[in-house]
Design an enzyme around this catalytic site. Structure first.
Site, mmCIF file in Angstrom:
data_model
loop_
_atom_site.group_PDB
_atom_site.id
_atom_site.type_symbol
_atom_site.label_atom_id
_atom_site.label_comp_id
_atom_site.label_asym_id
_atom_site.label_seq_id
_atom_site.Cartn_x
_atom_site.Cartn_y
_atom_site.Cartn_z
ATOM 1 N N ARG A 280 0.843 -1.196 0.000
ATOM 2 C CA ARG A 280 0.000 0.000 0.000
ATOM 3 C C ARG A 280 0.884 1.254 0.000
ATOM 4 O O ARG A 280 1.706 1.434 0.910
ATOM 5 C CB ARG A 280 -0.889 -0.011 1.241
ATOM 6 C CG ARG A 280 -1.973 1.058 1.159
ATOM 7 C CD ARG A 280 -2.578 1.294 2.498
ATOM 8 N NE ARG A 280 -3.398 0.160 2.918
ATOM 9 C CZ ARG A 280 -4.625 0.302 3.379
ATOM 10 N NH1 ARG A 280 -5.171 1.470 3.469
ATOM 11 N NH2 ARG A 280 -5.290 -0.755 3.774
ATOM 12 N N THR B 255 -0.715 7.634 -1.255
ATOM 13 C CA THR B 255 -2.017 7.540 -1.926
ATOM 14 C C THR B 255 -2.928 6.504 -1.253
ATOM 15 O O THR B 255 -4.133 6.488 -1.487
ATOM 16 C CB THR B 255 -1.841 7.103 -3.392
ATOM 17 O OG1 THR B 255 -1.297 5.778 -3.393
ATOM 18 C CG2 THR B 255 -0.929 8.032 -4.161
ATOM 19 N N ASP C 77 -3.285 -10.534 12.611
ATOM 20 C CA ASP C 77 -2.575 -10.410 11.329
ATOM 21 C C ASP C 77 -2.240 -11.807 10.814
ATOM 22 O O ASP C 77 -1.420 -12.523 11.392
ATOM 23 C CB ASP C 77 -1.292 -9.582 11.526
ATOM 24 C CG ASP C 77 -0.622 -9.299 10.184
ATOM 25 O OD1 ASP C 77 -0.254 -10.262 9.478
ATOM 26 O OD2 ASP C 77 -0.492 -8.113 9.834
ATOM 27 N N ASP D 235 1.547 -12.461 9.987
ATOM 28 C CA ASP D 235 2.371 -12.594 11.195
ATOM 29 C C ASP D 235 2.102 -13.916 11.895
ATOM 30 O O ASP D 235 3.027 -14.571 12.388
ATOM 31 C CB ASP D 235 2.088 -11.439 12.164
ATOM 32 C CG ASP D 235 2.790 -10.155 11.740
ATOM 33 O OD1 ASP D 235 3.682 -10.228 10.868
ATOM 34 O OD2 ASP D 235 2.438 -9.085 12.274
HETATM 35 N N1 URA Z 1 -5.129 -8.442 7.287
HETATM 36 C C1 URA Z 1 -4.943 -9.303 8.331
HETATM 37 O O1 URA Z 1 -4.020 -10.102 8.329
HETATM 38 N N2 URA Z 1 -5.836 -9.259 9.331
HETATM 39 C C2 URA Z 1 -6.876 -8.408 9.376
HETATM 40 O O2 URA Z 1 -7.653 -8.425 10.333
HETATM 41 C C3 URA Z 1 -7.042 -7.526 8.281
HETATM 42 C C4 URA Z 1 -6.150 -7.568 7.257
#
Ligand code: URA
Length: 209
Positions: A104, A108, A200, A203
């Protein structure tokens, strides 16, 4: 009109609970995502066309069925999408795998491509774009757009968990792309995480922070 399918198979829902649990460690998380990916691959291939073949069993001749040459391409969005590829390949071993990397742009806030490697014949394949978390829908929508620009004609999107915002975005941008998920959660929080979600996904799969 794009359709949303929620896979409510008990085994998918059971495993998703442990995937969501913050006390599930990296090894188990990865194994569970792999297993759910296999189960979702089974569900998403339900409409593959069959053709009749004749074979010999040890007892007699039999007219029976095989999948009739529909070619599949799996397109994980880096990096979390990688966690679902092996599980899908277990039951769709002939699928080819392309990769899309997007980041990202901090100014922008738009997704920018940094990696793209696709099977040469994507226009003939049924492509399954894989991203475990459909949050804002920005990356998934951009990945689908890239595939269309490269000639893809038949695309599905498969995610573990979607936020309503992400579903809406992809459906608005890509009317022709059906979405397959294990759950649709409540919302996105101010940091762009799906609530309740699983945190995430990248992760948790790769043990990073
Ligand atoms: N990406 C992720 O890994 N978890 C989320 O909750 C949103 C986007």
């Amino acid at each position: 009109m794009s359709k949303l399918y929620v896979f409510d198979h008990p085994l998918i829902q059971h495993k998703l609970t442990y995937i969501r649990d913050k006390n599930t460690g990296t090894k188990e998380f990865r194994e569970l995502v792999d297993e759910v990916a296999t189960l979702m691959a089974y569900e998403i291939t339900r409409d593959l066309p069959l053709k009749e073949v004749t074979i010999q069993t040890p007892v007699s001749e039999a007219k029976t069925k095989v999948v009739s040459g529909k070619k599949i391409g799996l397109i994980p969005i880096l990096r979390a999408g990688l966690g679902m590829v092996d599980g899908m390949l277990k039951i769709i071993p002939a699928a080819k795998v392309g990769h899309v990397g997007l980041y990202r742009d901090p100014e922008t806030l738009k997704p920018v491509e940094y990696y793209l490697k696709l099977p040469s014949d994507i226009e003939e394949r049924e492509l399954i774009v894989i991203d475990p978390m459909l949050a804002t829908g920005g990356s998934a929508s951009a990945a689908i757009q890239l595939l269309k620009e490269k000639g893809a004609k038949n695309i599905k999107l498969m995610c573990l968990i979607a936020a309503p915002e992400g579903v809406k975005r992809v459906q608005n941008d890509h009317d022709d792309v059906d979405i397959y998920v294990a759950a649709v959660d409540e919302k996105l929080n101010d940091h762009g995480y799906i609530v309740p979600g699983l945190g995430d996904a990248g992760d948790r799969l790769f043990g990073t922070k």
